[in-house]
Motif scaffolding. Structure first.
Motif, PDB file in Angstrom:
ATOM      1  N   ALA A  70       0.837  -1.198   0.000  1.00  0.00           N
ATOM      2  CA  ALA A  70       0.000   0.000   0.000  1.00  0.00           C
ATOM      3  C   ALA A  70       0.876   1.253   0.000  1.00  0.00           C
ATOM      4  CB  ALA A  70      -0.921  -0.003   1.221  1.00  0.00           C
ATOM      5  N   GLU A 103      -0.035   6.557   6.290  1.00  0.00           N
ATOM      6  CA  GLU A 103       0.247   5.177   5.894  1.00  0.00           C
ATOM      7  C   GLU A 103       1.425   4.613   6.673  1.00  0.00           C
ATOM      8  OE1 GLU A 103      -0.149   1.624   4.497  1.00  0.00           O
ATOM      9  OE2 GLU A 103      -1.543   3.209   3.878  1.00  0.00           O
ATOM     10  N   ASN A 114       0.157   3.810  10.115  1.00  0.00           N
ATOM     11  CA  ASN A 114      -0.675   2.613  10.078  1.00  0.00           C
ATOM     12  C   ASN A 114       0.186   1.357   9.967  1.00  0.00           C
ATOM     13  OD1 ASN A 114      -3.084   1.017   9.798  1.00  0.00           O
ATOM     14  ND2 ASN A 114      -2.704   0.966   7.589  1.00  0.00           N
ATOM     15  N   GLU A 156       0.409  -1.758  12.710  1.00  0.00           N
ATOM     16  CA  GLU A 156       0.220  -3.163  12.361  1.00  0.00           C
ATOM     17  C   GLU A 156       1.426  -4.002  12.765  1.00  0.00           C
ATOM     18  OE1 GLU A 156      -0.594  -3.236   8.216  1.00  0.00           O
ATOM     19  OE2 GLU A 156      -2.668  -2.524   8.422  1.00  0.00           O
ATOM     20  N   LYS A 199      -6.334  -2.479  13.721  1.00  0.00           N
ATOM     21  CA  LYS A 199      -5.928  -2.403  12.317  1.00  0.00           C
ATOM     22  C   LYS A 199      -6.995  -1.743  11.459  1.00  0.00           C
ATOM     23  CE  LYS A 199      -2.804  -6.364  12.430  1.00  0.00           C
ATOM     24  NZ  LYS A 199      -2.438  -7.658  11.819  1.00  0.00           N
ATOM     25  N   ASP A 200      -8.253  -1.994  11.753  1.00  0.00           N
ATOM     26  CA  ASP A 200      -9.328  -1.338  11.001  1.00  0.00           C
ATOM     27  C   ASP A 200      -9.328   0.167  11.232  1.00  0.00           C
ATOM     28  OD1 ASP A 200     -10.056  -3.780  10.056  1.00  0.00           O
ATOM     29  OD2 ASP A 200     -11.772  -4.043  11.416  1.00  0.00           O
ATOM     30  N   SER A 232      -6.581   1.647   9.157  1.00  0.00           N
ATOM     31  CA  SER A 232      -6.991   1.692   7.749  1.00  0.00           C
ATOM     32  C   SER A 232      -7.992   2.810   7.505  1.00  0.00           C
ATOM     33  CB  SER A 232      -7.585   0.339   7.348  1.00  0.00           C
ATOM     34  OG  SER A 232      -8.011   0.352   5.996  1.00  0.00           O
TER      35      SER A 232
END
Length: 218
Positions: free
Chosen positions: A118, A157, A160, A164, A182-183, A186
Motif C-alpha cells: 500500500a 500510511e 498505520n 500493524e 488495524k481497522d 486503515s
C-alpha cells in the motif's frame, strides 16, 4: 462466748479489707477515677490510667512533631508519575542523536517500500502528484495545500504500518481488539486519501475545467 465471736468477726473483716486493699484493681471500669493520693489530676489520662508527668503527652507530640512525618512510599511501575526505566538507546545528544535519527528514518523508508504494498502504491501516486503540484499555476497557499495533502497520505500510511507491525509483534493470533486496531488505522488512511482528493478537486479542478473549455473552443 458473744465477745469471742464478735472479736473473731472483726478480725476476719479486717483481714478481708487488708486483702482487698492489697489486691490489683482488676474490676475497675475504664473510666473510673483511680487517682492515687498526691498525684496531680492533670497527669491522669481519660481512660483512667495515670502515668509519669513527663510521659503524659507522648502520643500527641509524636503525631504533631515534624520529624515524625510518614515517608512517601515509592511509586509502582504502573503509576503514570513513576520515572521511566533507563533506555540505553536514548543516551545520544546533539549531532549524534540527529545522525542516528536520520539513519533510523531511512531504514524505516526502506522497510516500508520493501514490505508494504500500500505504501508503494501511494508513493507512486505521490511521485506523480508532487511534480504536478509544483508546476500548476496556483498561489503559494494553494500549492502548500496540494503538496501537504499528498504528504499527509504518506505520513498516515507509515503510522498505520507501524501500528500493524506492533500488533503482529505482540501476537499473530486472531483477536477482536487486534482487528479493531488495524481497522482504525486503515480508516485513518482512507480519511487522508479523501482529504487529498478533496483538496486537489477544489484547487486543481477549476483549472482543469478552464483548460478543457479553452482547448475545445480553440
Amino acid at each position: 462466748m458473744r465477745t469471742r465471736n464478735s472479736t473473731a468477726a472483726r478480725a476476719s473483716n479486717g483481714a478481708l479489707r487488708a486483702v482487698d486493699a492489697g489486691a490489683d484493681p482488676v474490676g475497675v471500669e475504664p473510666f473510673d477515677d483511680v487517682s492515687e493520693h498526691g498525684t496531680p489530676d492533670h497527669v491522669h489520662h481519660a481512660n483512667g490510667f495515670h502515668g509519669v508527668s513527663g510521659m503524659s503527652g507522648v502520643s500527641g507530640a509524636s503525631l504533631e512533631s515534624p520529624g515524625n512525618e510518614p515517608h512517601n512510599e515509592p511509586l509502582s511501575p504502573d503509576d503514570p508519575l513513576a520515572p521511566l526505566p533507563f533506555n540505553p538507546y536514548k543516551g545520544n545528544r546533539g549531532v549524534t542523536r540527529a545522525w542516528h535519527a536520520m539513519k533510523n528514518s531511512l531504514a524505516g523508508f526502506r522497510v516500508a517500500i520493501r514490505e508494504e504494498s500500500a505504501f508503494r502504491q501511494e508513493l507512486t501516486l505521490a511521485a506523480i502528484l508532487i511534480p504536478c503540484g509544483v508546476l500548476v499555476p496556483v498561489d503559494p497557499v494553494s500549492r502548500v495545500l496540494l503538496l501537504g495533502s499528498v504528504l499527509l497520505v504518506l505520513i498516515v500510511e507509515l503510522l498505520n504500518s507501524s501500528l500493524e507491525a506492533a500488533i503482529d509483534r505482540i501476537s499473530l493470533e486472531r483477536h477482536e481488539l487486534s482487528r479493531r486496531a488495524k481497522d482504525l488505522g486503515s480508516a485513518a488512511v482512507m480519511v487522508a486519501l479523501g482529504m487529498c482528493l478533496m483538496t486537489w478537486g477544489l484547487i486543481v479542478g477549476p483549472l482543469v475545467v478552464r483548460w478543457v473549455k479553452a482547448w475545445l473552443g480553440a
